[in-house]
Scaffold this motif. Structure first.
Motif, mmCIF file in Angstrom:
data_model
loop_
_atom_site.group_PDB
_atom_site.id
_atom_site.type_symbol
_atom_site.label_atom_id
_atom_site.label_comp_id
_atom_site.label_asym_id
_atom_site.label_seq_id
_atom_site.Cartn_x
_atom_site.Cartn_y
_atom_site.Cartn_z
ATOM 1 N N GLU A 1 -7.000 1.024 -12.607
ATOM 2 C CA GLU A 1 -7.170 2.256 -11.836
ATOM 3 C C GLU A 1 -5.893 2.444 -11.025
ATOM 4 N N ARG A 2 -5.430 3.651 -10.934
ATOM 5 C CA ARG A 2 -4.238 3.937 -10.136
ATOM 6 C C ARG A 2 -4.262 3.152 -8.816
ATOM 7 N N SER A 3 -3.168 2.507 -8.463
ATOM 8 C CA SER A 3 -3.194 1.666 -7.263
ATOM 9 C C SER A 3 -1.815 1.526 -6.641
ATOM 10 N N ASP A 4 -1.743 0.756 -5.558
ATOM 11 C CA ASP A 4 -0.501 0.583 -4.818
ATOM 12 C C ASP A 4 0.086 -0.802 -5.067
ATOM 13 N N VAL A 5 1.311 -1.007 -4.566
ATOM 14 C CA VAL A 5 1.959 -2.329 -4.669
ATOM 15 C C VAL A 5 1.643 -3.165 -3.433
ATOM 16 N N CYS A 6 1.628 -2.505 -2.293
ATOM 17 C CA CYS A 6 1.485 -3.237 -1.031
ATOM 18 C C CYS A 6 0.787 -2.362 -0.009
ATOM 19 N N ALA A 7 -0.262 -2.835 0.596
ATOM 20 C CA ALA A 7 -0.981 -2.041 1.586
ATOM 21 C C ALA A 7 -1.160 -2.828 2.879
ATOM 22 N N VAL A 8 -0.230 -3.722 3.167
ATOM 23 C CA VAL A 8 -0.340 -4.516 4.384
ATOM 24 C C VAL A 8 -0.159 -3.622 5.620
ATOM 25 N N SER A 9 0.710 -2.624 5.508
ATOM 26 C CA SER A 9 0.895 -1.699 6.631
ATOM 27 C C SER A 9 -0.423 -0.995 6.943
ATOM 28 N N ALA A 10 -1.069 -0.495 5.902
ATOM 29 C CA ALA A 10 -2.369 0.155 6.099
ATOM 30 C C ALA A 10 -3.360 -0.829 6.731
ATOM 31 N N ALA A 11 -3.327 -2.064 6.258
ATOM 32 C CA ALA A 11 -4.241 -3.065 6.804
ATOM 33 C C ALA A 11 -4.011 -3.253 8.297
ATOM 34 N N SER A 12 -2.742 -3.144 8.734
ATOM 35 C CA SER A 12 -2.478 -3.313 10.179
ATOM 36 C C SER A 12 -3.154 -2.199 10.969
ATOM 37 N N VAL A 13 -3.228 -0.996 10.368
ATOM 38 C CA VAL A 13 -3.903 0.121 11.047
ATOM 39 C C VAL A 13 -5.421 -0.113 11.072
ATOM 40 N N ILE A 14 -5.931 -0.593 9.956
ATOM 41 C CA ILE A 14 -7.379 -0.784 9.847
ATOM 42 C C ILE A 14 -7.848 -1.901 10.783
ATOM 43 N N VAL A 15 -7.131 -3.009 10.775
ATOM 44 C CA VAL A 15 -7.527 -4.127 11.636
ATOM 45 C C VAL A 15 -7.398 -3.720 13.106
ATOM 46 N N GLU A 16 -6.334 -2.988 13.427
ATOM 47 C CA GLU A 16 -6.208 -2.447 14.796
ATOM 48 C C GLU A 16 -7.452 -1.620 15.145
ATOM 49 N N SER A 17 -7.903 -0.825 14.184
ATOM 50 C CA SER A 17 -9.026 0.079 14.451
ATOM 51 C C SER A 17 -10.333 -0.680 14.660
ATOM 52 N N VAL A 18 -10.582 -1.677 13.830
ATOM 53 C CA VAL A 18 -11.858 -2.378 13.973
ATOM 54 C C VAL A 18 -11.852 -3.247 15.221
ATOM 55 N N VAL A 19 -10.682 -3.769 15.582
ATOM 56 C CA VAL A 19 -10.596 -4.529 16.832
ATOM 57 C C VAL A 19 -10.855 -3.596 18.019
ATOM 58 N N ALA A 20 -10.228 -2.417 17.991
ATOM 59 C CA ALA A 20 -10.441 -1.452 19.083
ATOM 60 C C ALA A 20 -11.916 -1.104 19.197
ATOM 61 N N PHE A 21 -12.559 -0.942 18.055
ATOM 62 C CA PHE A 21 -13.965 -0.572 18.076
ATOM 63 C C PHE A 21 -14.813 -1.686 18.687
ATOM 64 N N GLU A 22 -14.537 -2.932 18.328
ATOM 65 C CA GLU A 22 -15.305 -4.051 18.891
ATOM 66 C C GLU A 22 -15.063 -4.192 20.390
#
Lengths: 364, 364, 364, 364
Positions: C312-333
């Motif tokens: 399925e169409r995909s990316d090479v690296c999404a660590v940057s996105a992960a930094s946004v997501i982890v920031e978001s879930v930490v903020a939420f907690e």
């Protein structure tokens, strides 16, 4: 937002919309209900018409929505959450009333309609009707557990009772009350036919099915009383006239009662917080609508001066709608209890487990 | 096991034991209650008499406990969880009945008594009484919210009513019913005086306080109906006679109603799932005890042959006990709602927050 | 759907959309991210730009949504939920992958952005960045708790690190990996500056804040490891080099540490499941993207024959996105823990309680 | 207090007590562990040695309990909850430390041992061991999934590692550290062999099994890092070296992998929050004990003057105990996930459902 539905259930939007329309109907509604025609939108959790096993988001758009333009209410309406909400949240009444509004029940009706589609896969039927209105009792047929016949009858009645012949009497009562600027309440009943043994549990008070039903029903706007089976009447008779004898009839082994028949059903299908293979019977008392055209005494929150309560467009009688809502929340609780007992990630697995349990139970 | 109590509350075991003794009393109890004298043991969560803010474990030892020696019951008793539990769990009836037994309520009474100690810190009083027994209504005094006077009266009554003068009539009724091998139910009422505005919420149906009270009460053994305020009667009257007008009296500003007085309290202190500064009124219908000395018809689960239900030592009437239990679960829910609203890790902080809110609410 | 926000918070959609755009960015993303431009829609819970205290529904429409037309995947992709989901739900892989997709994180980022608006009212700042990528460590500045400066630096970096000068090195690494048909993972760090004492609790394991953060972070797609403070390194050093000494500096009394300064912060702001007034530090290991252009070995689920995994169409690296997501879930907690501690129905009440606690704590 | 166990499971107290003894052991413990010998008491939920389906209460009496006589601590110990708890609860340190103490894990170990008895009915084995201590890695055998052999080896080791031959080295390290008044941490690993496909879910982040394991493990006292499978190493390698290829071997159809073999297990048995039929691998980093005989710098909370931290009797190294505790909480989470997936009120029904699912899954 509903979680816990098994994967692989075919969802049909039409019956959901039909229930939404029923919620908006019933004799005694004002102009508000004529403006909106609710439609459900299933936003997520479905692929090619089948549930995915992931949460399902339902949306019912409020076509009457112009909240941003509305002004705050100065004088809280007795019976509503206006006064208590404004104080609790230290804010405007408008911010309370739009959320506290029975408008919120539209999506609960949609969820209940969805739940009924799951229940249908297990031959469980749920229906509700108006049993008493404005203090006037309504006759009911004997074959009250013949669901299809009863639904046909109820759908003939302008007030959703099981006796359409009494309709003219209620039309008159509602009209007269409306002219007097007053409102009416009533009693609704919901019956669940075909539930198996063992939904709910006796083992923890928070998980008893009678308690869960009572919470769901009492939390419906304007409900002030809940009964299961014989209800308050059970408190007035001796035990020998209340408890349902246990018989055994091998001819009924294949039914949900597994052959354990009961000549009466005063328990309303629930003993010790668990279903007992009989019809589940829940009744609820709805108080009259709180917004009166001839307003009640109130106080201006700013000036503290006595004045009539603010008036928002409203209805004379919404007991018919309440019968739809209570039916919906009961259906939802029963579906939840069914998923709790039979679980399974897919409908295919859930049905196989249901069959497995029935086989084991018959051999017990 | 109770979680959520703030740290720093002084716990007194004596009033807990007093409530346990009350649960065991009331006219109409059999030999079972005479054997046991319940005592609570606080097992954890306390240091030097003060709560720690960690979970509190309460234990009430069952002195009558000889479960391991008891045999299974062959014939399920109608009205109990015997039949439905045996099928649900595919196991013995004995494994169901000991857990389903109202014996479990001892520890719920202890938890309620503890909750009342927290409520007392906020001048909130809770008391319950028998309002109707075996279909016979009981007169009540006018000053029903003068809690200390009412408790004194109730404690004079052998059936825990507010009218000890009617006691002889009930003694006779209970004796006669017992001789006939039958049992009696009744209606109990619980009143909460002094609760502030804003416990519970309108914003989510699962968190509405009326729904939570209904669940807790309906989940008590043998309860088949729950009412708040006017209850079913509210469904029978027009809106103008049901909703409680809002007045303002600056003299009452310091009271929990913040000056917003209501000439009636038909809502029973709850509007839109939130407390409104008035007395909270909850009523419950208890069915008669399910075990009859003159047993009901049943079936032998092994042979499927018809036979009288098994008999386990039991009482004639436990409505008085039910009034203690319903009082306890209501107190527990109110305390939970109070902690939800005012939270705080320590009692010191919780009290400061209560004051803070009252000050802000008065200025709204 | 978010519940528990106090009433009266002004919501700004622009910063939410900015975070959504950040989630879609970072070097190494494929064509998928270029098609969609996520926008949040706040559907309920807001009136005139202010929260109502009722649940808030956020929606991020998937503009790339054409799910109904897509075919099922025949060969499960290792590292994804394809195989295990298809077996668990006894259904198609497509029904699993669309839900399991990190696409779901868009709305979690929106929720996190909303949480940050609440935290900002209490001067709590949260930010995340990439700390290591493809096994290559990244230098970081000393003033890592100067949030505004760090965010400025990070926003310069194409991979969301705190050292934009290393960017060319990572561009080359990502390009080379992409050409080889392979993918990259990395390590992200989130810091929370300004949290007060006492969020979380030691008293129940399910309510410890370290445990809650670990759950939220580990449940993010592709995360395989979580550390708090020094993390695994703390297991390798003696206690004297791990625990943070306690000093007292009256000059810092007004800060969130109330004067209790710590020369080190190896605990990462959490001791015994509670915040200790220091910066909270959470790190997470993201595995490389599971869909490889040069596919891994798999099996056709119908034929059981060996074949390359479906692509399925995909990316090479999404660590940057992960930094946004982890920031978001930490903020939420953290926001959840803040609401748990200070509660209050309205922002006004919540802020008054925060101040009240700080005053009481300083006097302890 | 444990809820959700099916009825009909035979409970054996001996293996529970064996785990309690293991928790107290391991080289590096001080006098405290020698005084107490923990024994579990099953207080409710059992009849004639079988579970009833109702909640099970476990009690482990603290024989060292003389809390009421103990004085408060004046100077908080860094690394403990002393400072932050005293401020959060505005109370004494003593009220915090006794609850925050790892002593609480005794009952969590008992619960885990009970969970293992349920898992054994489904041929699921769980074991934990010390993998690194004080920064020194420990060799492990190849046959790490041969649970019986590994447990035998581990039980020979004084530090609960899989390589007893390295024991002398650790004895020396611990002795030396203890003499220096310092403490040690380490890394523990837990493996779950025999779990079926489909525990946990991808569909809701709160219900992902990897997240739940991370919470349970991180919430164990002194744990600062959690890894699943390859953990942080997965962030450093390209995707082609991380994801586990999918093969099919008809000879293994009867095993829990249903024939879908994986030549590697870098995912640690969890993909998209669900088990994939492989061994589940969880690792945790434990920081050194926070109470040092050579105390760290602290502050007197009354005077605010700098002084050494208070000293409470303590150990040098408790990594071995941590391996028992982490094993226990992992076992408990896996048992919970198993009950979530296969439910059933009785063990008999649960086993029939397990078989039913395996049959359906093989045919998918």
């Amino acid at each position: 937002m509903i979680d816990g539905f098994p994967a692989g259930l075919a969802i049909d939007e039409e019956p959901i919309n039909r229930e939404l329309a029923r919620r908006q109907g019933g004799y005694g509604r004002g102009g508000r209900q004529r403006i909106e025609t609710d439609k459900v939108e299933v936003m997520t959790g479905i692929w090619k018409g089948l549930t995915l096993g992931s949460p399902i988001a339902l949306q019912v758009i409020n076509r009457d929505y112009k909240l941003e333009r509305l002004e705050d209410l100065p004088r809280p309406r007795p019976g509503h959450g206006d006064l208590t909400g404004a104080i609790k949240f230290l804010g405007p009444i408008r911010a309370i009333l739009e959320r506290a509004s029975a408008r919120e029940t539209a999506v609960r009706v949609a969820a209940g309609a969805l739940a009924k589609q799951l229940l249908a896969e297990f031959s469980i039927q749920v229906y509700g009707f108006v049993d008493e209105l404005g203090g006037v009792a309504i006759d009911r047929p004997e074959n009250v557990d013949d669901v299809d016949a009863m639904i046909a009858k109820r759908d003939e009645s302008i007030i959703y009772s099981l006796n359409p012949e009494q309709d003219p009497q209620f039309k008159e009562l509602i009209d007269k009350t409306g002219k007097a600027g007053d409102t009416l309440g009533g009693i609704v009943e919901v019956r669940v036919v075909g539930a198996p043994f063992g939904l709910g549990t006796h083992a923890q008070w928070e998980r008893k099915l009678d308690g869960k039903l009572a919470q769901a029903v009492m939390a419906v706007q304007a409900i002030k009383g809940v009964e299961i089976g014989m209800g308050f009447e059970a408190a007035r008779l001796p035990g020998s006239q209340v408890h349902d004898p246990i018989h055994y009839d091998p001819m009924e082994q294949e039914s949900t009662n597994l052959g354990y028949t009961r000549p009466t059903n005063n328990a309303g299908g629930l003993e010790a917080g668990m279903t007992n293979g009989q019809t589940i019977v829940v009744r609820a008392a709805k108080k009259p609508i709180s917004t009166l055209r001839k307003p009640l005494e109130s106080v201006n929150l700013e000036t503290k001066e006595a004045d009539a309560a603010s008036y928002e467009r409203s209805d004379v009688c919404a007991v018919s709608a309440a019968s739809v809502i209570v039916e919906s929340v009961v259906a939802f609780e029963i579906a939840t209890a069914l998923v709790d007992k039979f679980g399974g990630d897919s409908l295919e697995e859930m049905k196989a487990r249901y069959q497995l349990f029935m086989d084991m139970a018959r051999k017990r």
